[in-house]
Design a protein around this motif. Structure first.
Motif, PDB file in Angstrom:
ATOM      1  N   CYS A  24      -8.181  64.709  29.869  1.00 36.13           N
ATOM      2  CA  CYS A  24      -8.939  63.807  30.751  1.00 36.13           C
ATOM      3  C   CYS A  24     -10.389  63.753  30.271  1.00 36.13           C
ATOM      4  N   PRO A  25     -10.926  62.559  30.022  1.00 41.22           N
ATOM      5  CA  PRO A  25     -12.298  62.477  29.504  1.00 41.22           C
ATOM      6  C   PRO A  25     -13.360  62.840  30.539  1.00 41.22           C
ATOM      7  N   HIS A  26     -12.978  62.956  31.801  1.00 43.96           N
ATOM      8  CA  HIS A  26     -13.974  63.237  32.840  1.00 43.96           C
ATOM      9  C   HIS A  26     -14.125  64.720  33.137  1.00 43.96           C
ATOM     10  N   CYS A  60      -4.664  61.171  32.642  1.00 43.79           N
ATOM     11  CA  CYS A  60      -4.137  61.921  33.791  1.00 43.79           C
ATOM     12  C   CYS A  60      -2.848  61.294  34.325  1.00 43.79           C
ATOM     13  N   CYS A  87      -9.811  64.034  36.661  1.00 46.55           N
ATOM     14  CA  CYS A  87      -9.993  62.955  37.643  1.00 46.55           C
ATOM     15  C   CYS A  87      -8.724  62.547  38.381  1.00 46.55           C
ATOM     16  N   ASN A  88      -7.562  62.761  37.764  1.00 46.16           N
ATOM     17  CA  ASN A  88      -6.317  62.313  38.383  1.00 46.16           C
ATOM     18  C   ASN A  88      -6.312  60.820  38.644  1.00 46.16           C
ATOM     19  N   ALA A  89      -7.068  60.082  37.869  1.00 43.98           N
ATOM     20  CA  ALA A  89      -7.142  58.630  38.073  1.00 43.98           C
ATOM     21  C   ALA A  89      -7.192  57.864  36.757  1.00 43.98           C
ATOM     22  N   CYS A  90      -7.332  58.573  35.629  1.00 42.28           N
ATOM     23  CA  CYS A  90      -7.487  57.864  34.352  1.00 42.28           C
ATOM     24  C   CYS A  90      -6.130  57.741  33.637  1.00 42.28           C
TER      25      CYS A  90
HETATM   26 ZN    ZN Z   1      -8.476  61.881  34.159  1.00 41.73          ZN
END
Ligand code: ZN
Ligand code: ZN
Length: 358
Positions: free
Chosen positions: A112-114, A103, A97-100
């Motif tokens: 990353c869990p996504h 990441c 995700c590059n947002a969690c």
């Molecule tokens: Zn992530």
């Protein structure tokens, strides 16, 4: 109509089915598969040993093919448009995700869990998402790489090369180091090649069967030992003989056997580094002595989970520019109807590498 080879549920044989062609979302594509692969993970997927897998499942996470249909735009990393007919491969990991927190803060994209993985955590209900198929649906956001290498040569690295590259980098190998690789399956063989690129002077390998040790030699291992004819004490003695009585500077465990983790620690010199990459599926627990095997040895033991786009991208470039080690690897191809046979051959170590040609 696309044809797929599907694992209906754990411990059931693979079946070939006909499925509907998907409607393409914007900025997605349909890939005509030329070649995919069978790796150890696929054997474990058939045995139901990996958690969080949605069955029915079409396995095959790394594949090569030609873009048959593109809807909207598909760009490579240099910003160049892909065209229908281009030969590509793609990163099996989707939606990192590059947002969690993992990441952005931990900078550990493989945790990353996504993230979803084609052929592993995307099942048939998610679409045509595995390589044991005439076609793969490349969802929007799938990272594609133009492939100039020979498809077979690229697949000789397949999913194992990015994994090995990640493990070797986790090992922080220094120029001149002696590296021990435990396991002579595809990840082990690829680790032997990449460890030398990283600066290892000597690479040793302990594995089996003999034909895989021959492949380890061909990949550059200077000495190999057969695990089937040597017990743990004999293996340790052999490693010490090869390393002036100290043990390997860096050991990469790529076996799938829990007890190999303890052995990796014991076969490594004091203040050396151990990378665990062969426990991708849960094969149970193992025992070690925290004082003798870890603390007193001042060891650095590191886990290594999956791979990221950086590993995959460099793997493709390496095979394009330095194909020799992979061009000579022996592979056997199977059709979709032979998928069960391919799984059995991989499981029994009868082949170095099995390819699926739909
Ligand atoms: Zn992530
Ligand atoms: Zn794999």
């Amino acid at each position: 109509m696309p044809l797929v080879a599907v694992i209906p549920e754990p411990n059931r044989p693979v079946e070939v089915r006909e499925v509907a062609e998907p409607d393409l979302e914007r900025n997605s594509a349909l890939l005509e598969v030329e070649v995919s692969e069978v790796c150890g993970t696929d054997v474990y997927l058939q045995q139901g040993r990996l958690a969080g897998v949605p069955y029915p499942l079409v396995p095959g996470h790394v594949s090569v093919g030609r873009l048959q249909k593109i809807r909207g735009e598909l760009l490579d990393l240099d910003g160049k448009l892909f065209n229908e007919g281009d030969r590509i491969t793609f990163l099996d990991v989707h939606r990192t995700c590059n947002a969690c927190w993992y990441c952005l803060v931990a900078k550990a994209g493989t945790r990353c869990p996504h993230r979803k993985v084609y052929g592993i955590t995307y099942g048939l209900d998610d679409g045509l998402c595995g390589g044991w198929s005439t076609h793969i649906y490349l969802k929007p956001g799938t990272r594609c790489i133009r492939l100039d290498a020979e498809p077979e040569t690229f697949m000789a690295g397949g999913c194992a090369l990015p994994t090995a590259l990640h493990a070797v980098e986790r090992g922080d190998i220094n120029i001149g180091n002696t590296v021990l690789v435990l396991g002579s399956g595809p990840v082990g063989i690829n680790a032997i090649v990449v460890a030398q690129m990283r600066g290892a002077l000597r690479v040793l390998c302990i594995g089996a069967p003999e034909r895989r040790l021959d492949a380890a030699h061909a990949a550059g291992a200077i000495a190999t030992l057969n695990i089937e004819t040597h017990d743990e004490a004999q293996r340790l003695k052999w490693v010490l003989e090869q390393t002036s009585g100290r043990g390997a500077d860096v050991t990469i465990e790529a076996t799938g056997a829990p007890e190999a983790v303890t052995q990796a620690m014991r076969f490594t010199r004091d203040a050396g580094t151990v990378v665990i990459v062969g426990q991708y599926t849960d094969h149970g627990s193992t025992e070690f002595n925290p004082h003798l095997d870890l603390n007193k040895k001042h060891l650095d033991v590191r886990g290594c989970w999956g791979s990221e786009f950086s590993h995959f991208y460099r793997a493709a470039r390496i095979i394009e520019h330095r194909p020799e080690p992979w061009a000579q690897m022996k592979m056997i191809s199977y059709g979709l109807e032979q998928a069960n046979e391919a799984l059995a051959d991989v499981s029994e170590g009868r082949v170095i590498k099995a390819l699926i040609r739909p």
